[in-house]
Design an enzyme around this catalytic site. Structure first.
Site, PDB file in Angstrom:
ATOM      1  CG  LEU A  48      -1.983   1.010   1.386  1.00 48.47           C
ATOM      2  CD1 LEU A  48      -3.007   0.860   0.276  1.00 48.47           C
ATOM      3  CD2 LEU A  48      -2.662   0.858   2.748  1.00 48.47           C
ATOM      4  N   GLY A  49       0.561   2.211  -0.838  1.00 48.45           N
ATOM      5  CA  GLY A  49       1.374   3.417  -0.940  1.00 48.45           C
ATOM      6  C   GLY A  49       2.095   3.527  -2.268  1.00 48.45           C
ATOM      7  CB  THR A  51       5.684   4.498  -7.551  1.00 52.22           C
ATOM      8  OG1 THR A  51       5.515   3.364  -8.391  1.00 52.22           O
ATOM      9  CG2 THR A  51       6.984   5.200  -7.924  1.00 52.22           C
ATOM     10  CB  THR A 148      -2.250  -0.405 -12.603  1.00 50.53           C
ATOM     11  OG1 THR A 148      -2.707   0.134 -13.851  1.00 50.53           O
ATOM     12  CG2 THR A 148      -3.283  -1.392 -12.098  1.00 50.53           C
ATOM     13  CB  VAL A 188      12.115  15.514 -11.964  1.00 49.96           C
ATOM     14  CG1 VAL A 188      12.058  15.424 -10.452  1.00 49.96           C
ATOM     15  CG2 VAL A 188      11.411  16.782 -12.441  1.00 49.96           C
ATOM     16  CB  ILE A 189      14.110  10.632 -12.215  1.00 52.35           C
ATOM     17  CG1 ILE A 189      12.609  10.545 -11.917  1.00 52.35           C
ATOM     18  CG2 ILE A 189      14.826   9.411 -11.649  1.00 52.35           C
ATOM     19  CD1 ILE A 189      11.897   9.428 -12.667  1.00 52.35           C
ATOM     20  N   GLY A 272      12.374   8.679 -17.596  1.00 51.21           N
ATOM     21  CA  GLY A 272      10.955   8.811 -17.314  1.00 51.21           C
ATOM     22  C   GLY A 272      10.317   7.489 -16.943  1.00 51.21           C
ATOM     23  CG  HIS A 321       1.572  17.054  -5.799  1.00 50.44           C
ATOM     24  ND1 HIS A 321       2.863  16.588  -5.876  1.00 50.44           N
ATOM     25  CD2 HIS A 321       1.548  18.174  -6.578  1.00 50.44           C
ATOM     26  CE1 HIS A 321       3.575  17.376  -6.650  1.00 50.44           C
ATOM     27  NE2 HIS A 321       2.803  18.351  -7.108  1.00 50.44           N
ATOM     28  CG  HIS A 445      12.899  40.904   7.694  1.00 46.86           C
ATOM     29  ND1 HIS A 445      13.589  40.753   6.514  1.00 46.86           N
ATOM     30  CD2 HIS A 445      13.780  41.445   8.592  1.00 46.86           C
ATOM     31  CE1 HIS A 445      14.829  41.195   6.680  1.00 46.86           C
ATOM     32  NE2 HIS A 445      14.968  41.618   7.941  1.00 46.86           N
TER      33      HIS A 445
END
Length: 468
Positions: A48-49, A51, A148, A188-189, A272, A321, A445
């Protein structure tokens, strides 16, 4: 088990929603649907969770934090702190990373159980437009959600052997620190692993076919990252197409189409991720596909009325997200609410390298394409003028893209901890804020968030700690 009955063996049970895949999109859909009173079955072949928790966001960010600690130790004398960097204990790094994952995993399991979601562990397959087969049983649902996910991709003819040619999955469990690495892919990776390994003392070369690193970002952000990487000693070859790899006595030799050859211990393939959909019964049950992705509309509906798809399986942004948001959207739609479609330009994006690259909205090039060059205004605010950034000894910049006399349509940031500033940036974009409206807000600040306020003060024509 659900309510004391073994639902997997109870043919009379028909769930409101059956979800195939327990990653970010799948479990978000399950939690929200259950919260709204729907009966939910969640099928997952692994943990569960998915990648994000086990092989993506969480473990990579743990490695990046360990890398940050290593850099801070090396540079401690700059801050008047006496410390000695003795090296990296890779087993200790993995223990730290795995402890973070284990804690979050346990919490997620408890959350799913507390919402009365029926969790079924096993390899599921779509068996009809209203059912999933798993562990030799048929699970019926009034609606099916496909979630999936994705796996690391390679290119034709490039075999990932898990030894000298590895994927990000292998890199996260590597039991040694190589002396040198070639990273194929400057997205990114690739950039995040380059950052980690450089901090760990590895000689890194990135090979990227496109003209810039992080090519989906605003070109200014790419150039700032490239400048920072050069300063850190991270090498990169741009506009360099991969042509082959061969084993040497001690590692690999990577060749590019422009005739360059690079020797290293390892080749990380980071071009990717591709969707997990083959052999799962999607096409056989009438689901429209394109190159392995499940096609969806703005409400994540497929062409089959009883089937939706979320997360990396759909051709939307491959971000955890985004999966959460898509899962919630589907659950709310199935519960009879009226959710608003996702504006994917309004999704915050962060590359957690050193320095970080964060953005929301559209690039300057995209704005020019949409509105015309004479209608686009940009402003760059250098972090050198920000007190907290000076204290942190980080360089970088915030770039704003505005429609002339209108809203800010893009915020692009490079520097340490910029990922933590993107929350306010997404409010500015998504609420279509005018520079003058943001300029009225008072920022604490000294903070780095103050840099966003200063940038908008300047764009509104009343700069404080910035030159006209």
């Amino acid at each position: 088990m659900h309510g004391g009955r073994d639902v997997a063996n109870d043919a009379s049970t028909v769930f409101d929603v059956v979800i195939l895949g327990g990653g970010s999109g799948g479990y978000a859909a399950a939690l929200r649907a259950a919260q709204l009173g729907l009966s939910v079955a969640l099928v997952e072949k692994g943990e569960l969770g998915g990648t994000c928790l086990h092989r993506g966001c969480i473990p990579t960010k743990a490695l990046l934090h360990a890398a940050e600690i290593a850099d801070e130790t090396k540079e401690a004398a700059e801050f008047g702190v006496l410390a000695t960097f003795q090296g990296i204990d890779i087993n200790g790094v993995h223990k730290y990373k795995d402890d973070v994952i284990a804690g979050l995993y346990k919490g997620l399991q408890g959350l799913v159980a507390s919402r009365k979601v029926t969790f079924i562990q096993g390899e599921g397959k779509l068996s009809s437009q209203t059912s999933v087969d798993v562990n030799g049983q048929r699970i019926e649902g009034r609606h099916i959600v496909l979630a999936t996910g994705s796996v690391p991709r390679s290119i034709p003819g490039l075999e990932i052997d898990g030894n000298r040619v590895i994927s990000s999955d292998h890199a996260l469990k590597l039991d040694r620190i190589p002396k040198s690495v070639v990273i194929l892919g400057g997205g990114v990776i690739g950039v995040e692993f380059a950052s980690v390994w450089k901090s760990f003392g590895v000689e890194v070369t990135i090979v990227e076919a496109l003209p810039h690193l992080v090519p989906l970002e605003d070109e200014n952000s790419s150039k700032l990252l490239e400048r920072a990487f050069r300063k850190r000693g991270i090498k990169f070859e741009l506009k360099a197409r991969f042509s082959g790899v061969e084993y040497t006595e001690t590692g690999v030799r990577v060749s590019t189409e422009n005739g360059k050859q690079i020797d290293a211990d390892l080749l990380l393939v980071a071009i990717g991720r591709g969707p997990v959909s083959a052999g799962l019964g999607y096409e056989e049950n009438g689901v429209a596909m394109d190159r392995g992705y499940v096609l969806v509309d703005e409400y994540m509906r497929t062409n089959v009325p009883t089937i939706s798809a979320v997360g990396d399986l759909a051709p939307t942004l491959q971000l955890a997200h985004v999966g959460f948001a898509e899962g919630i959207l589907v659950a709310e739609r199935l519960a009879g609410l009226k959710p608003v479609p996702i504006d994917y330009d309004g999704v915050p994006r962060v590359t957690y390298s050193n320095p970080e690259v964060a953005s929301v909205g559209i690039s300057e090039a995209k704005a020019v394409e949409l509105y015309g060059k004479d209608k686009v205004v940009t402003l760059k605010y250098n972090l050198a003028g920000n007190g907290k950034s000076k204290i942190l000894k980080t360089a970088g910049e915030i770039k704003l893209v505005q429609v002339k006399d209108g809203a800010v349509v893009g915020v692009h940031m490079v520097g340490a901890r910029m990922g933590e500033q993107v929350g306010e940036a997404q409010l500015i974009y998504n609420w279509e804020a005018l520079p003058a409206e943001v300029a009225q807000l008072i920022h604490a600040h000294p903070t780095q968030s103050e840099a966003l306020g200063e940038a908008h003060l300047a764009l509104a024509g009343k700069p404080l700690h910035a030159h006209d």
